[in-house]
Motif scaffolding. Structure first.
Motif, mmCIF file in Angstrom:
data_model
loop_
_atom_site.group_PDB
_atom_site.id
_atom_site.type_symbol
_atom_site.label_atom_id
_atom_site.label_comp_id
_atom_site.label_asym_id
_atom_site.label_seq_id
_atom_site.Cartn_x
_atom_site.Cartn_y
_atom_site.Cartn_z
ATOM 1 N N GLU A 68 9.856 -16.976 -66.674
ATOM 2 C CA GLU A 68 10.065 -16.202 -67.528
ATOM 3 C C GLU A 68 10.564 -14.998 -67.039
ATOM 4 O OE1 GLU A 68 9.586 -16.656 -70.876
ATOM 5 O OE2 GLU A 68 9.086 -18.790 -70.515
ATOM 6 N N ASP A 69 10.453 -14.648 -65.720
ATOM 7 C CA ASP A 69 10.881 -13.374 -65.149
ATOM 8 C C ASP A 69 12.459 -13.335 -64.688
ATOM 9 O OD1 ASP A 69 8.172 -12.219 -65.628
ATOM 10 O OD2 ASP A 69 7.625 -13.371 -63.569
ATOM 11 N N VAL A 70 13.085 -14.682 -64.610
ATOM 12 C CA VAL A 70 14.219 -14.659 -63.907
ATOM 13 C C VAL A 70 15.363 -14.785 -65.213
ATOM 14 C CG1 VAL A 70 15.916 -15.747 -62.319
ATOM 15 C CG2 VAL A 70 13.577 -15.364 -61.465
ATOM 16 N N GLN A 71 16.434 -13.930 -65.283
ATOM 17 C CA GLN A 71 17.365 -13.973 -66.340
ATOM 18 C C GLN A 71 18.942 -14.488 -65.844
ATOM 19 O OE1 GLN A 71 16.564 -10.002 -67.508
ATOM 20 N NE2 GLN A 71 16.585 -10.657 -69.607
ATOM 21 N N VAL A 72 18.939 -14.230 -64.551
ATOM 22 C CA VAL A 72 20.337 -14.251 -63.902
ATOM 23 C C VAL A 72 19.937 -14.812 -62.639
ATOM 24 C CG1 VAL A 72 22.565 -13.448 -63.038
ATOM 25 C CG2 VAL A 72 21.353 -12.564 -65.297
ATOM 26 N N VAL A 73 20.706 -15.793 -61.806
ATOM 27 C CA VAL A 73 20.597 -16.262 -60.478
ATOM 28 C C VAL A 73 21.932 -16.181 -59.968
ATOM 29 C CG1 VAL A 73 20.318 -18.402 -59.216
ATOM 30 C CG2 VAL A 73 18.681 -17.991 -61.051
ATOM 31 N N ILE A 74 22.101 -15.629 -58.829
ATOM 32 C CA ILE A 74 23.450 -15.639 -58.090
ATOM 33 C C ILE A 74 23.214 -16.209 -56.637
ATOM 34 C CG2 ILE A 74 25.089 -14.361 -57.235
ATOM 35 C CD1 ILE A 74 24.417 -11.964 -59.130
ATOM 36 N N VAL A 75 23.851 -17.209 -56.530
ATOM 37 C CA VAL A 75 23.808 -18.104 -55.555
ATOM 38 C C VAL A 75 25.141 -17.812 -54.466
ATOM 39 C CG1 VAL A 75 23.644 -20.462 -54.254
ATOM 40 C CG2 VAL A 75 22.398 -19.915 -56.553
ATOM 41 N N ASN A 76 25.043 -17.312 -53.144
ATOM 42 C CA ASN A 76 26.100 -17.456 -52.571
ATOM 43 C C ASN A 76 25.821 -18.125 -51.389
ATOM 44 O OD1 ASN A 76 25.553 -15.826 -49.728
ATOM 45 N ND2 ASN A 76 24.176 -14.940 -51.110
ATOM 46 N N GLY A 126 27.005 -21.438 -64.915
ATOM 47 C CA GLY A 126 26.438 -22.256 -66.053
ATOM 48 C C GLY A 126 25.239 -21.651 -66.598
ATOM 49 N N MET A 127 24.928 -22.288 -67.625
ATOM 50 C CA MET A 127 23.579 -21.652 -68.304
ATOM 51 C C MET A 127 22.365 -22.784 -68.397
ATOM 52 S SD MET A 127 23.626 -18.467 -69.773
ATOM 53 C CE MET A 127 22.615 -18.320 -70.908
ATOM 54 N N ALA A 128 21.527 -22.500 -67.875
ATOM 55 C CA ALA A 128 20.157 -23.442 -68.144
ATOM 56 C C ALA A 128 18.833 -22.665 -68.708
ATOM 57 C CB ALA A 128 19.874 -24.103 -66.677
ATOM 58 N N HIS A 163 29.774 -10.649 -73.766
ATOM 59 C CA HIS A 163 29.143 -10.392 -72.470
ATOM 60 C C HIS A 163 28.214 -11.684 -72.533
ATOM 61 C CE1 HIS A 163 25.844 -8.617 -74.738
ATOM 62 N NE2 HIS A 163 26.703 -7.833 -75.192
ATOM 63 N N PHE A 164 27.364 -11.796 -71.562
ATOM 64 C CA PHE A 164 26.363 -12.904 -71.557
ATOM 65 C C PHE A 164 25.060 -12.122 -71.609
ATOM 66 C CE2 PHE A 164 29.589 -15.220 -69.009
ATOM 67 C CZ PHE A 164 29.653 -16.423 -69.895
ATOM 68 N N VAL A 165 24.703 -11.252 -71.688
ATOM 69 C CA VAL A 165 23.349 -10.530 -72.054
ATOM 70 C C VAL A 165 22.850 -11.026 -73.195
ATOM 71 C CG1 VAL A 165 22.090 -8.209 -72.103
ATOM 72 C CG2 VAL A 165 24.009 -8.365 -70.653
ATOM 73 N N SER A 166 23.507 -11.223 -74.488
ATOM 74 C CA SER A 166 22.913 -11.611 -75.521
ATOM 75 C C SER A 166 22.460 -12.980 -75.442
ATOM 76 C CB SER A 166 23.618 -11.451 -76.675
ATOM 77 O OG SER A 166 24.889 -12.063 -76.453
ATOM 78 N N HIS A 167 22.883 -13.816 -74.588
ATOM 79 C CA HIS A 167 22.474 -15.140 -74.346
ATOM 80 C C HIS A 167 21.226 -15.746 -73.427
ATOM 81 C CE1 HIS A 167 26.199 -16.123 -76.388
ATOM 82 N NE2 HIS A 167 26.635 -15.526 -75.523
ATOM 83 N N LEU A 168 20.691 -14.579 -72.718
ATOM 84 C CA LEU A 168 19.863 -14.601 -71.875
ATOM 85 C C LEU A 168 18.136 -14.585 -72.506
ATOM 86 C CD1 LEU A 168 21.037 -12.453 -69.165
ATOM 87 C CD2 LEU A 168 21.286 -14.903 -69.465
ATOM 88 N N LYS A 169 17.511 -15.193 -71.766
ATOM 89 C CA LYS A 169 15.963 -15.023 -72.328
ATOM 90 C C LYS A 169 15.423 -13.538 -72.157
ATOM 91 C CE LYS A 169 14.739 -16.864 -68.058
ATOM 92 N NZ LYS A 169 13.959 -18.273 -67.193
ATOM 93 N N LYS A 170 14.630 -13.358 -73.302
ATOM 94 C CA LYS A 170 14.198 -11.726 -73.261
ATOM 95 C C LYS A 170 12.916 -11.616 -72.111
ATOM 96 C CE LYS A 170 17.238 -11.258 -76.681
ATOM 97 N NZ LYS A 170 18.384 -11.210 -75.774
#
Length: 170
Positions: A68-76, A126-128, A163-170
């Motif tokens: 529930e705590d992670v809204q965005v993941v950035i993998v490098n 992507g989104m998951a 933007h993508f913010v509105s598509h993310l879990k709250k």
């Protein structure tokens, strides 16, 4: 250029560095992404370094997607054309929806810096489970290009027309 209006919304971001040779003392790309996100006003809630192994990558990203705590993941890292690189193969099965335009736009931006070598970039997004996931190259310059030219703006609720913010879990 996109316009910005309204209020900034801080997001919870997890950063993963995929590498068989870097550790916390040499992870300049992970350092850059964490610092850039924090300087922008976001919260980095987790950071890991994992070997280039699709199952280890997938397991950690799956945990973040379910959180529930992670809204965005950035993998490098792990996005090159080398046979050992497995980040896209790890992530693609997890996506509910792939963001095709991200890889296309990243390669366009990257072309300005590295020319036709950008063909070997397999950057994906992507989104998951309402979690936004970006996979970018492991080079610090590649991370900087992705963050500054694409990701930062799309993680800002003030960016118009979208933007993508509105598509993310709250």
């Amino acid at each position: 250029m996109s316009q910005s209006t309204g209020e900034f919304i801080a997001l919870n971001i997890a950063v993963m560095t995929v590498s068989d040779r870097h550790d916390a003392s040499t992870d300049t790309s992970g350092d850059y992404l964490r610092e850039a996100a924090t300087e922008t006003g976001h919260h980095v809630v987790d950071h890991v370094i994992v070997p280039d192994n699709r199952y280890r990558i997938r397991a950690t990203v799956s945990r973040w997607i379910a959180s529930e705590d992670v809204q965005v993941v950035i993998v490098n890292g792990g996005t090159g054309f080398n046979a050992k690189n497995s980040t896209p193969e790890a992530l693609l099965p997890l996506f509910d929806r792939e963001i095709d335009g991200f890889g296309e736009l990243f390669r366009m931006v990257s072309y300005e810096d590295i020319g036709s070598a950008t063909l070997q970039s397999r950057a994906v997004a992507g989104m998951a489970n309402q979690t936004l996931i970006f996979a970018v190259p492991g080079s610090t310059n590649g991370c900087r290009s992705a963050w500054e030219r694409i990701i930062k703006e799309q993680l800002d609720a003030r960016t118009r027309p979208c933007h993508f913010v509105s598509h993310l879990k709250k």
